[in-house]
Design a protein around this motif. Structure first.
Motif, PDB file in Angstrom:
ATOM      1  N   GLU A  17       0.846  -1.135  -0.104  1.00  0.00           N
ATOM      2  CA  GLU A  17      -0.073   0.191  -0.114  1.00  0.00           C
ATOM      3  C   GLU A  17       0.880   1.581   0.062  1.00  0.00           C
ATOM      4  OE1 GLU A  17      -3.908   1.617   2.865  1.00  0.00           O
ATOM      5  OE2 GLU A  17      -3.696  -0.672   2.241  1.00  0.00           O
ATOM      6  N   ALA A  18       2.025   1.504   1.187  1.00  0.00           N
ATOM      7  CA  ALA A  18       2.851   2.417   1.017  1.00  0.00           C
ATOM      8  C   ALA A  18       3.236   2.678  -0.111  1.00  0.00           C
ATOM      9  CB  ALA A  18       3.854   2.166   2.142  1.00  0.00           C
ATOM     10  N   VAL A  19       3.965   1.524  -0.765  1.00  0.00           N
ATOM     11  CA  VAL A  19       5.067   1.649  -2.268  1.00  0.00           C
ATOM     12  C   VAL A  19       3.762   1.984  -3.414  1.00  0.00           C
ATOM     13  CG1 VAL A  19       5.902   0.060  -3.579  1.00  0.00           C
ATOM     14  CG2 VAL A  19       6.045   0.018  -1.698  1.00  0.00           C
ATOM     15  N   THR A  20       2.524   1.801  -3.350  1.00  0.00           N
ATOM     16  CA  THR A  20       1.760   2.273  -4.100  1.00  0.00           C
ATOM     17  C   THR A  20       0.871   3.929  -4.166  1.00  0.00           C
ATOM     18  OG1 THR A  20       0.832   0.122  -4.605  1.00  0.00           O
ATOM     19  CG2 THR A  20      -0.788   1.405  -5.617  1.00  0.00           C
ATOM     20  N   VAL A  21       1.027   4.157  -2.759  1.00  0.00           N
ATOM     21  CA  VAL A  21       0.742   5.634  -3.109  1.00  0.00           C
ATOM     22  C   VAL A  21       2.636   6.208  -3.395  1.00  0.00           C
ATOM     23  CG1 VAL A  21       0.171   7.180  -0.973  1.00  0.00           C
ATOM     24  CG2 VAL A  21      -0.867   4.683  -1.037  1.00  0.00           C
ATOM     25  N   TYR A  34      -3.903  -5.498  -5.013  1.00  0.00           N
ATOM     26  CA  TYR A  34      -3.499  -3.318  -5.348  1.00  0.00           C
ATOM     27  C   TYR A  34      -3.502  -2.884  -6.670  1.00  0.00           C
ATOM     28  CZ  TYR A  34      -3.280  -2.761   0.199  1.00  0.00           C
ATOM     29  OH  TYR A  34      -3.925  -3.457   1.344  1.00  0.00           O
ATOM     30  N   ALA A  35      -2.696  -3.930  -7.389  1.00  0.00           N
ATOM     31  CA  ALA A  35      -2.287  -3.146  -8.582  1.00  0.00           C
ATOM     32  C   ALA A  35      -3.637  -2.907  -9.636  1.00  0.00           C
ATOM     33  CB  ALA A  35      -0.993  -3.799  -9.449  1.00  0.00           C
ATOM     34  N   ARG A  36      -4.455  -4.618  -9.249  1.00  0.00           N
ATOM     35  CA  ARG A  36      -5.819  -4.543 -10.189  1.00  0.00           C
ATOM     36  C   ARG A  36      -6.602  -2.805  -9.326  1.00  0.00           C
ATOM     37  NH1 ARG A  36      -6.781  -8.860 -13.131  1.00  0.00           N
ATOM     38  NH2 ARG A  36      -5.373 -10.146 -13.766  1.00  0.00           N
ATOM     39  N   ALA A  37      -6.763  -2.970  -8.365  1.00  0.00           N
ATOM     40  CA  ALA A  37      -7.521  -2.126  -7.397  1.00  0.00           C
ATOM     41  C   ALA A  37      -7.078  -0.673  -8.025  1.00  0.00           C
ATOM     42  CB  ALA A  37      -7.599  -2.469  -6.250  1.00  0.00           C
ATOM     43  N   ALA A  90      -9.570 -13.645  -5.504  1.00  0.00           N
ATOM     44  CA  ALA A  90     -10.720 -13.572  -6.779  1.00  0.00           C
ATOM     45  C   ALA A  90     -10.555 -13.825  -8.324  1.00  0.00           C
ATOM     46  CB  ALA A  90     -12.485 -13.717  -7.083  1.00  0.00           C
ATOM     47  N   ALA A  91      -9.189 -12.736  -8.032  1.00  0.00           N
ATOM     48  CA  ALA A  91      -8.792 -12.327  -9.336  1.00  0.00           C
ATOM     49  C   ALA A  91      -7.228 -12.141  -9.951  1.00  0.00           C
ATOM     50  CB  ALA A  91      -8.375 -10.068  -9.498  1.00  0.00           C
ATOM     51  N   LEU A  92      -6.805 -13.212  -8.881  1.00  0.00           N
ATOM     52  CA  LEU A  92      -5.849 -13.848  -9.164  1.00  0.00           C
ATOM     53  C   LEU A  92      -5.480 -14.851 -10.104  1.00  0.00           C
ATOM     54  CD1 LEU A  92      -3.734 -12.676  -5.782  1.00  0.00           C
ATOM     55  CD2 LEU A  92      -3.802 -11.299  -7.962  1.00  0.00           C
ATOM     56  N   GLY A  93      -6.696 -15.440 -10.633  1.00  0.00           N
ATOM     57  CA  GLY A  93      -6.533 -16.711 -11.427  1.00  0.00           C
ATOM     58  C   GLY A  93      -6.235 -18.184 -10.486  1.00  0.00           C
ATOM     59  N   ASP A  94      -5.820 -19.230 -10.798  1.00  0.00           N
ATOM     60  CA  ASP A  94      -5.236 -21.001  -9.665  1.00  0.00           C
ATOM     61  C   ASP A  94      -3.567 -20.424  -9.822  1.00  0.00           C
ATOM     62  OD1 ASP A  94      -8.104 -21.845 -11.001  1.00  0.00           O
ATOM     63  OD2 ASP A  94      -6.406 -22.933 -12.856  1.00  0.00           O
ATOM     64  N   HIS A  95      -3.516 -21.041  -8.395  1.00  0.00           N
ATOM     65  CA  HIS A  95      -2.501 -21.693  -7.571  1.00  0.00           C
ATOM     66  C   HIS A  95      -1.749 -20.059  -7.547  1.00  0.00           C
ATOM     67  CE1 HIS A  95      -3.659 -25.117  -7.893  1.00  0.00           C
ATOM     68  NE2 HIS A  95      -4.087 -25.190  -9.387  1.00  0.00           N
ATOM     69  N   PRO A  96      -2.081 -18.531  -6.723  1.00  0.00           N
ATOM     70  CA  PRO A  96      -1.231 -17.503  -6.640  1.00  0.00           C
ATOM     71  C   PRO A  96      -0.697 -17.749  -6.036  1.00  0.00           C
ATOM     72  CG  PRO A  96      -3.856 -17.225  -6.086  1.00  0.00           C
ATOM     73  CD  PRO A  96      -3.563 -18.437  -6.712  1.00  0.00           C
ATOM     74  N   LEU A 150      -7.975  -8.362   1.510  1.00  0.00           N
ATOM     75  CA  LEU A 150      -6.780  -9.797   0.765  1.00  0.00           C
ATOM     76  C   LEU A 150      -7.990 -10.996   0.028  1.00  0.00           C
ATOM     77  CD1 LEU A 150      -3.619  -9.316   2.599  1.00  0.00           C
ATOM     78  CD2 LEU A 150      -4.325  -8.914   0.600  1.00  0.00           C
ATOM     79  N   SER A 151      -9.452 -11.564   0.996  1.00  0.00           N
ATOM     80  CA  SER A 151     -10.264 -12.777   0.815  1.00  0.00           C
ATOM     81  C   SER A 151     -10.602 -12.013  -1.096  1.00  0.00           C
ATOM     82  CB  SER A 151     -10.865 -13.077   1.711  1.00  0.00           C
ATOM     83  OG  SER A 151     -10.385 -13.273   3.270  1.00  0.00           O
ATOM     84  N   ASP A 152     -10.877 -10.655  -0.572  1.00  0.00           N
ATOM     85  CA  ASP A 152     -12.009  -9.899  -1.702  1.00  0.00           C
ATOM     86  C   ASP A 152     -11.278 -10.039  -2.987  1.00  0.00           C
ATOM     87  OD1 ASP A 152     -14.265  -9.685  -0.011  1.00  0.00           O
ATOM     88  OD2 ASP A 152     -13.191  -7.585   0.495  1.00  0.00           O
TER      89      ASP A 152
END
Length: 298
Positions: free
Chosen positions: A186-190, A284-287, A269-275, A264-266
């Motif tokens: 989060e800090a690095v994204t900001v 964070y990148a997707r959000a 779903a966007a990460l695909g199989d076996h992340p 992290l639970s929410d």
């Protein structure tokens, strides 16, 4: 003294190989290929029929995925707790539910069987070198009996408390680890949004009070390069965080735990199989639309 080692996954296999260097060890897994691989690469003896095991076993080591797997192996009319003789020792080295562990330890005690929960931290790399950190729970004499076995795979072994305490400590450690990755991401994204390059912000954190294992290891090795290859699964991370959240709910005030687990639970779903669990950064990148790994960073 004969040891039966159950669970030969990515962590269990190297642990079983090391254990077999010090003690006569019989190995079993639901996947026959895993049994054959460990037996071929070590002094361990392959077990093909688990139902025939137990009567002449002194120690059982479990490295299984969840409490339900542990309960299935130990309980019931054909479970190991029925087949083991009095004086045997069970060591659960996976990441189980503390409440389940306490119940199993009580059942084992009724049969004259010692029980120790001894989950590990350090990942596959430390499992391969025998340098894991181990958090042991159980009666002092049982932990003392388990110690020679734990020392075959662990470099730091701490007796943290009674039955279930080891599994509680492991879940709480993984909660902090995952939350550290999320907070740093989060800090690095900001920071990137404000014109600070991700590697530069990580350098700042590592020279300051924001430093953690996440910034020292996970970011330079797995997140900034975009490899996401720590070899610890995102889903196993969530499992351990879920255990920690249920424990925290009993305390009554745990806003950081709830926020981290829910976010992290929410995002799963966007990460695909076996992340990999370091793919927290991808959540964070997707959000936000802001990528911080080298494959996407500008």
């Amino acid at each position: 003294m004969t040891t039966l080692f159950l669970g030969l996954g990515r962590m269990g296999a190297p642990m079983a190989r090391l254990h077999a260097e010090a003690f006569p060890t019989r190995v079993f897994d639901v996947f026959p290929a895993a049994i054959e691989s460990v037996a071929a690469a070590s002094a361990a003896e392959a077990v093909t029929d688990l139902a025939a095991e137990g009567a002449d076993t002194d120690v059982v080591i479990l490295m299984l995925p969840t409490s339900s797997h542990v309960e299935a192996a130990l309980r019931g009319g054909d479970g190991l707790l029925v087949r083991l003789r009095q004086g045997a020792l069970v060591i659960d080295m996976g990441s189980s539910e503390p409440a389940s562990t306490r119940a199993l330890a009580a059942e084992a005690a009724e049969r004259g069987i010692a029980y120790v929960d001894a989950p590990v931290s350090g990942g596959i790399a430390k499992a391969e070198t025998g340098e894991l950190t181990i958090m042991a729970g159980g009666e002092a004499d049982a932990v003392a009996r388990a110690m020679p076995h734990l020392e075959t795979v662990g470099a730091s072994i701490v007796h943290v408390g009674p039955a279930g305490a080891g599994h509680a400590a492991k879940a709480l450690n993984n909660l902090v680890s995952a939350t550290n990755i999320a907070a740093a991401t989060e800090a690095v994204t900001v920071a990137k949004r404000f014109g600070i390059e991700p590697a530069t912000m990580v350098e700042v954190l590592n020279a300051s009070t924001g430093m953690s294992q996440a910034t020292q290891v996970k970011f330079p090795q797995h997140i900034l390069p975009g490899t996401y290859a720590s070899r610890f699964a995102y889903d196993l991370m969530l499992k351990d965080m879920g255990i920690a959240r249920r424990m925290a709910d009993e305390v009554g005030f745990s806003p950081v735990t709830r926020a981290a687990f829910d976010a992290l639970s929410d995002g799963r779903a966007a990460l695909g199989d076996h992340p990999d669990h370091t793919e927290i950064a991808r959540v964070y990148a997707r959000a936000t639309g802001i990528d911080i790994d080298e494959g996407h960073a500008s």
